[in-house]
Design a protein around this motif. Structure first.
Motif, PDB file in Angstrom:
ATOM      1  N   THR A   9      13.424  -8.129   9.904  1.00 37.82           N
ATOM      2  CA  THR A   9      12.683  -9.395   9.804  1.00 37.82           C
ATOM      3  C   THR A   9      11.241  -9.199  10.268  1.00 37.82           C
ATOM      4  OG1 THR A   9      14.740 -10.507  10.309  1.00 37.82           O
ATOM      5  CG2 THR A   9      12.773 -11.842  10.400  1.00 37.82           C
ATOM      6  N   ASP A  13       7.953  -9.840   8.068  1.00 36.95           N
ATOM      7  CA  ASP A  13       6.892 -10.649   8.627  1.00 36.95           C
ATOM      8  C   ASP A  13       5.544  -9.939   8.437  1.00 36.95           C
ATOM      9  OD1 ASP A  13       5.885 -12.608  10.196  1.00 36.95           O
ATOM     10  OD2 ASP A  13       6.509 -11.738  12.106  1.00 36.95           O
ATOM     11  N   MET A  28       2.826 -18.703  11.338  1.00 35.36           N
ATOM     12  CA  MET A  28       3.466 -19.459  12.417  1.00 35.36           C
ATOM     13  C   MET A  28       3.388 -20.958  12.116  1.00 35.36           C
ATOM     14  SD  MET A  28       2.781 -19.267  16.518  1.00 35.36           S
ATOM     15  CE  MET A  28       3.610 -17.733  16.830  1.00 35.36           C
ATOM     16  N   ALA A  31       5.984 -21.756   9.618  1.00 36.38           N
ATOM     17  CA  ALA A  31       7.319 -21.768  10.219  1.00 36.38           C
ATOM     18  C   ALA A  31       7.525 -23.063  11.008  1.00 36.38           C
ATOM     19  CB  ALA A  31       7.484 -20.556  11.128  1.00 36.38           C
ATOM     20  N   ASN A  58       7.950 -17.097  19.808  1.00 38.65           N
ATOM     21  CA  ASN A  58       8.876 -18.228  19.742  1.00 38.65           C
ATOM     22  C   ASN A  58       8.271 -19.418  20.490  1.00 38.65           C
ATOM     23  OD1 ASN A  58      11.805 -19.558  20.828  1.00 38.65           O
ATOM     24  ND2 ASN A  58      11.768 -18.828  18.723  1.00 38.65           N
ATOM     25  N   ASP A  61       5.649 -20.954  18.354  1.00 44.07           N
ATOM     26  CA  ASP A  61       6.262 -21.895  17.404  1.00 44.07           C
ATOM     27  C   ASP A  61       6.489 -23.238  18.085  1.00 44.07           C
ATOM     28  OD1 ASP A  61       6.512 -19.936  15.451  1.00 44.07           O
ATOM     29  OD2 ASP A  61       8.597 -19.465  15.953  1.00 44.07           O
ATOM     30  N   PHE A 128      12.858 -18.115  24.082  1.00 42.21           N
ATOM     31  CA  PHE A 128      12.849 -16.782  23.441  1.00 42.21           C
ATOM     32  C   PHE A 128      13.443 -16.894  22.045  1.00 42.21           C
ATOM     33  CE2 PHE A 128      13.230 -15.492  27.962  1.00 42.21           C
ATOM     34  CZ  PHE A 128      12.049 -14.759  28.034  1.00 42.21           C
ATOM     35  N   GLY A 129      12.960 -16.032  21.155  1.00 41.07           N
ATOM     36  CA  GLY A 129      13.527 -15.943  19.818  1.00 41.07           C
ATOM     37  C   GLY A 129      14.039 -14.539  19.601  1.00 41.07           C
ATOM     38  N   GLY A 131      12.593 -11.845  19.853  1.00 42.82           N
ATOM     39  CA  GLY A 131      11.997 -10.805  20.711  1.00 42.82           C
ATOM     40  C   GLY A 131      12.808 -10.529  21.966  1.00 42.82           C
ATOM     41  N   ASN A 133      14.934  -8.886  24.531  1.00 41.13           N
ATOM     42  CA  ASN A 133      15.324  -7.466  24.605  1.00 41.13           C
ATOM     43  C   ASN A 133      16.114  -7.123  25.862  1.00 41.13           C
ATOM     44  OD1 ASN A 133      13.303  -7.486  26.526  1.00 41.13           O
ATOM     45  ND2 ASN A 133      11.764  -6.568  25.160  1.00 41.13           N
ATOM     46  N   PRO A 135      19.006  -9.278  28.978  1.00 36.22           N
ATOM     47  CA  PRO A 135      19.581 -10.563  29.397  1.00 36.22           C
ATOM     48  C   PRO A 135      18.580 -11.340  30.254  1.00 36.22           C
ATOM     49  CG  PRO A 135      21.126  -8.764  29.792  1.00 36.22           C
ATOM     50  CD  PRO A 135      19.820  -8.124  29.435  1.00 36.22           C
ATOM     51  N   PHE A 183      14.731 -19.237  10.899  1.00 39.93           N
ATOM     52  CA  PHE A 183      13.732 -18.959   9.868  1.00 39.93           C
ATOM     53  C   PHE A 183      14.243 -17.994   8.805  1.00 39.93           C
ATOM     54  CE2 PHE A 183      10.627 -20.039  13.435  1.00 39.93           C
ATOM     55  CZ  PHE A 183      10.610 -21.372  13.042  1.00 39.93           C
ATOM     56  N   ILE A 207      10.530 -19.970   5.076  1.00 42.26           N
ATOM     57  CA  ILE A 207       9.136 -19.927   5.558  1.00 42.26           C
ATOM     58  C   ILE A 207       8.293 -19.021   4.653  1.00 42.26           C
ATOM     59  CG2 ILE A 207       9.767 -20.490   7.932  1.00 42.26           C
ATOM     60  CD1 ILE A 207       9.209 -17.498   8.621  1.00 42.26           C
ATOM     61  N   LEU A 209       8.721 -15.886   3.380  1.00 37.88           N
ATOM     62  CA  LEU A 209       8.518 -14.432   3.556  1.00 37.88           C
ATOM     63  C   LEU A 209       8.624 -13.758   2.186  1.00 37.88           C
ATOM     64  CD1 LEU A 209      10.459 -13.663   6.866  1.00 37.88           C
ATOM     65  CD2 LEU A 209       8.050 -14.198   6.541  1.00 37.88           C
TER      66      LEU A 209
HETATM   67  N1  LIG Z   1       9.559 -12.812  12.245  1.00 37.37           N
HETATM   68  C1  LIG Z   1       9.021 -13.799  11.545  1.00 37.37           C
HETATM   69  O1  LIG Z   1       9.095 -13.792  10.363  1.00 37.37           O
HETATM   70  C2  LIG Z   1       8.391 -14.911  12.240  1.00 37.37           C
HETATM   71  C3  LIG Z   1       8.635 -15.106  13.593  1.00 37.37           C
HETATM   72  N2  LIG Z   1       8.191 -16.146  14.261  1.00 37.37           N
HETATM   73  C4  LIG Z   1       8.664 -16.393  15.613  1.00 37.37           C
HETATM   74  O2  LIG Z   1       8.494 -15.298  16.439  1.00 37.37           O
HETATM   75  C5  LIG Z   1       9.649 -15.101  17.243  1.00 37.37           C
HETATM   76  C6  LIG Z   1       9.686 -13.736  17.818  1.00 37.37           C
HETATM   77  O3  LIG Z   1       8.591 -13.675  18.675  1.00 37.37           O
HETATM   78  P1  LIG Z   1       8.308 -12.445  19.647  1.00 37.37           P
HETATM   79  O4  LIG Z   1       8.552 -11.206  18.927  1.00 37.37           O
HETATM   80  O5  LIG Z   1       6.973 -12.669  20.216  1.00 37.37           O
HETATM   81  O6  LIG Z   1       9.444 -12.593  20.721  1.00 37.37           O
HETATM   82  P2  LIG Z   1       9.933 -13.761  21.710  1.00 37.37           P
HETATM   83  O7  LIG Z   1      11.368 -14.010  21.424  1.00 37.37           O
HETATM   84  O8  LIG Z   1       9.032 -14.926  21.664  1.00 37.37           O
HETATM   85  O9  LIG Z   1       9.878 -13.036  23.138  1.00 37.37           O
HETATM   86  C7  LIG Z   1       8.633 -12.734  23.692  1.00 37.37           C
HETATM   87  C8  LIG Z   1       8.666 -11.633  24.689  1.00 37.37           C
HETATM   88  O10 LIG Z   1       9.508 -11.914  25.780  1.00 37.37           O
HETATM   89  C9  LIG Z   1       9.837 -10.728  26.498  1.00 37.37           C
HETATM   90  N3  LIG Z   1      11.247 -10.765  26.825  1.00 37.37           N
HETATM   91  C10 LIG Z   1      12.295 -10.402  26.046  1.00 37.37           C
HETATM   92  N4  LIG Z   1      13.461 -10.629  26.660  1.00 37.37           N
HETATM   93  C11 LIG Z   1      13.142 -11.150  27.895  1.00 37.37           C
HETATM   94  C12 LIG Z   1      13.922 -11.566  28.998  1.00 37.37           C
HETATM   95  N5  LIG Z   1      15.265 -11.515  28.978  1.00 37.37           N
HETATM   96  N6  LIG Z   1      13.291 -12.035  30.089  1.00 37.37           N
HETATM   97  C13 LIG Z   1      11.955 -12.100  30.121  1.00 37.37           C
HETATM   98  N7  LIG Z   1      11.163 -11.693  29.105  1.00 37.37           N
HETATM   99  C14 LIG Z   1      11.736 -11.226  28.004  1.00 37.37           C
HETATM  100  C15 LIG Z   1       9.490  -9.586  25.584  1.00 37.37           C
HETATM  101  O11 LIG Z   1       8.343  -8.937  26.044  1.00 37.37           O
HETATM  102  P3  LIG Z   1       8.403  -7.775  27.155  1.00 37.37           P
HETATM  103  O12 LIG Z   1       8.695  -8.469  28.462  1.00 37.37           O
HETATM  104  O13 LIG Z   1       9.485  -6.826  26.751  1.00 37.37           O
HETATM  105  O14 LIG Z   1       7.050  -7.182  27.105  1.00 37.37           O
HETATM  106  C16 LIG Z   1       9.218 -10.307  24.235  1.00 37.37           C
HETATM  107  O15 LIG Z   1       8.314  -9.642  23.433  1.00 37.37           O
HETATM  108  C17 LIG Z   1      10.754 -15.458  16.296  1.00 37.37           C
HETATM  109  O16 LIG Z   1      11.972 -15.726  16.934  1.00 37.37           O
HETATM  110  C18 LIG Z   1      10.160 -16.689  15.644  1.00 37.37           C
HETATM  111  O17 LIG Z   1      10.416 -17.816  16.453  1.00 37.37           O
HETATM  112  C19 LIG Z   1       7.398 -17.172  13.559  1.00 37.37           C
HETATM  113  O18 LIG Z   1       6.391 -17.634  14.371  1.00 37.37           O
HETATM  114  C20 LIG Z   1       6.728 -16.697  12.303  1.00 37.37           C
HETATM  115  C21 LIG Z   1       7.498 -15.816  11.456  1.00 37.37           C
END
Ligand SMILES: NC(=O)C1=CN([C@@H]2O[C@H](COP(=O)(O)OP(=O)(O)OC[C@H]3O[C@@H](n4cnc5c(N)ncnc54)[C@H](OP(=O)(O)O)[C@@H]3O)[C@@H](O)[C@H]2O)[C@@H](O)CC1
Ligand SMILES: [K+]
Length: 490
Positions: A9, A13, A28, A31, A58, A61, A128-129, A131, A133, A135, A183, A207, A209
């Motif tokens: 995905t 994107d 975004m 979406a 996320n 969004d 979170f979405g 991304g 990685n 718990p 999405f 959205i 893609l």
């Molecule tokens: N793909 C598409 O087509 C589109 C996608 N879009 C949207 O984007 C979303 C994905 O966004 P995203 O990649 O920025 O990740 P997201 O979930 O916001 O997390 C952010 C950061 O959090 C962190 N993290 C991780 N786990 C954690 C934990 N347990 N506890 C604490 N921190 C933690 C980790 O960063 P780290 O800490 O590893 O550096 C991670 O990078 C998707 O779900 C959708 O809504 C739409 O806008 C448009 C089209």
């Protein structure tokens, strides 16, 4: 419809951003708009809306959704969790856009916060979405726990915060949404029974893609939607021979409902003719219940006791209600089916579990229709979680060169090429006695009519669920019975 992984995905994107082309902030925006279009149909602007945002995309969004709902006259309260200065680029841009119009409350560890008490409130989860990685723990886990405890409706953006898209989610903090608006495509996690509470009902919104890129993406997971269902054409010059002759081995003394239901379902699914093999003392029940059937009468009064000749039939089904008396005759039966289109269900599957060496007698593309307990007995082991179960299922179908319909919500149809197709129809009312016999009858019918076995299985499961959904509409999930599924086959 394909089910793609998080990595795929993300590639889609990026490809869309580069080749449409469209700036990521506008993707975004698209979406968020798709989310809002769906959200407003469920919760109008008399609902107070509380949005919890993380600081990744996320959360971005979530901020864009907050702005759009505010513009539509919603009473919106927006929380940002964590240090917003570390937010993603598109998060920061949407923070700026929202702050020009509405207040944003920043929450970090040890901050007090108050969840809405007002009855007519809804929470939007954008913490979170895809991304995620690891718990979720600490402060964020506490927030999630408190959100879950409000008892208010929760709508998750893309996926519940804390739920992993493509792998087993360990027992930790996960949002329990009422509804997930995801999405483009559903995530693999949505089809696992273990995740029921972390998905709720769901809907995938388009959205935009890149379709080219989607076509090229390789996956072994699919979701069967109405677009994939293509009935065979029925020529107006056809006669009953055109639509095949099915042969069903089903029923025993006291278990004749299975034979009646499977026979009727087979006829109602378009077969030309069906011959059903039953014990001697069971003939009247079948013939009175289904006058259209041809009966093949066993030598035995009460239960399955072998079959002598079934070369003339186009497809054969074996198992519903036959009883477990005669496993040697079952082996004999299998030895006579080397080139048959075959479906094995219920007691037939139990026999295979008791004597796994018989599996090698199954013709290629034989269809088995176990429920999870029967599948466990078939493979002689259990599984740690639902993702492991899927792996086992796929490997089993590949190694035995058979098709397995693992029954349940979103029945998983595993093919000999390793693909797994999740069904989109059906409801809890179908967890009722005889429902599986109806499915066997439908698939048998499709096989006899000449559908390729993969299509017979996928489409059979789909149509079974569709008829079940109609039955639930006419009556209710609680009161519907297997005969109602047959009555609603179209
Ligand atoms: N793909 C598409 O087509 C589109 C996608 N879009 C949207 O984007 C979303 C994905 O966004 P995203 O990649 O920025 O990740 P997201 O979930 O916001 O997390 C952010 C950061 O959090 C962190 N993290 C991780 N786990 C954690 C934990 N347990 N506890 C604490 N921190 C933690 C980790 O960063 P780290 O800490 O590893 O550096 C991670 O990078 C998707 O779900 C959708 O809504 C739409 O806008 C448009 C089209
Ligand atoms: K989310």
């Amino acid at each position: 419809m394909k089910i793609l992984s998080t990595y795929q995905t993300r590639d889609l994107d990026e490809y869309t951003i580069k080749n449409e082309p469209i700036p990521s902030i506008d993707l975004m925006e698209r979406a968020a708009q798709a989310f809002v279009n769906s959200f407003v149909l469920k919760y109008d602007n008399t609902f107070k809306t509380v949005i919890f945002c993380g600081i990744g995309n996320n959360g971005g969004d979530g901020l864009a959704v907050a702005r759009k709902l505010h513009q539509l006259g919603y009473d919106v309260q927006t929380y940002v969790l964590g240090n917003s200065t570390n937010g993603s680029i598109d998060f920061l841009e949407n923070l700026k856009r929202l702050q020009n119009q509405s207040e944003v409350i920043k929450l970090s560890e040890n901050d007090e916060f108050h969840l809405p008490k007002k009855e007519k409130s809804v929470i939007i989860d954008a913490i979170f979405g895809s991304g995620l990685n690891r718990p979720i723990d600490g402060f964020l886990a506490i927030v999630i726990l408190k959100i879950n405890q409000t008892g208010l409706p929760i709508v998750s953006i893309d996926i519940a915060s804390g739920l992993f898209s493509d792998t087993h989610s360990p027992q930790s903090a996960v949002i329990q949404p009422t509804y997930t608006i995801t999405f483009q495509y559903p995530k693999l996690a949505f089809f696992q029974p273990e995740n029921e509470k972390s998905v709720g009902s769901w809907e995938a919104v388009d959205i935009g893609l890149s379709q080219d890129s989607i076509r090229e993406a390789k996956t072994k997971y699919y979701y069967t939607s109405s677009a994939e269902i293509r009935p065979l054409a029925r020529s107006s010059f056809s006669h009953k021979g055109t639509f095949g002759h099915a042969f069903l081995v089903a029923g025993s003394y006291g278990m004749m409902g299975a034979a009646v239901l499977a026979t009727k379902a087979c006829l109602r699914s378009g077969v030309g003719k069906i011959t059903t093999h039953v014990p001697k003392k069971c003939v009247d029940i079948l013939q009175i219940s289904v006058p259209e059937v041809i009966v093949d009468i066993s030598h035995n009064d009460y239960h399955f006791d072998g079959i002598w000749n079934f070369t003339k039939y186009d497809a054969v089904a074996m198992g519903p209600g036959i009883g477990l008396e005669n496993i040697d005759k079952f082996e004999e039966f299998l030895k006579k089916t080397p080139n048959k289109k075959l479906i094995i269900d219920a007691d037939g599957i139990t026999f295979l579990g008791q004597r796994p060496e018989l599996l090698k007698l199954l013709p290629k593309n034989t269809i088995l229709t176990p429920h999870p307990k029967e599948f466990k007995s078939l493979i002689g082991r259990g599984w740690e979680n639902d993702f492991e179960k899927l792996e086992i299922l796929s490997e089993f179908a590949v190694s035995k060169k058979i098709i397995i319909c693992l029954k349940g919500k979103n029945t998983a149809v595993a093919l000999p090429n390793g693909e797994i197709h999740f069904n989109s129809t059906g409801n809890s009312g179908m967890a009722t006695a005889g429902s599986g016999d109806v499915l066997t009858g439908i698939i048998l019918s499709f096989l006899a009519q000449g559908y390729p076995p993969e299509q017979a299985a996928i489409q059979g499961v789909y149509e079974h669920g569709l008829a079940g959904d109609q039955a639930a509409k006419n009556r209710s999930e609680r009161s519907m019975i297997a005969s109602d599924i047959i009555e609603n086959l179209r």
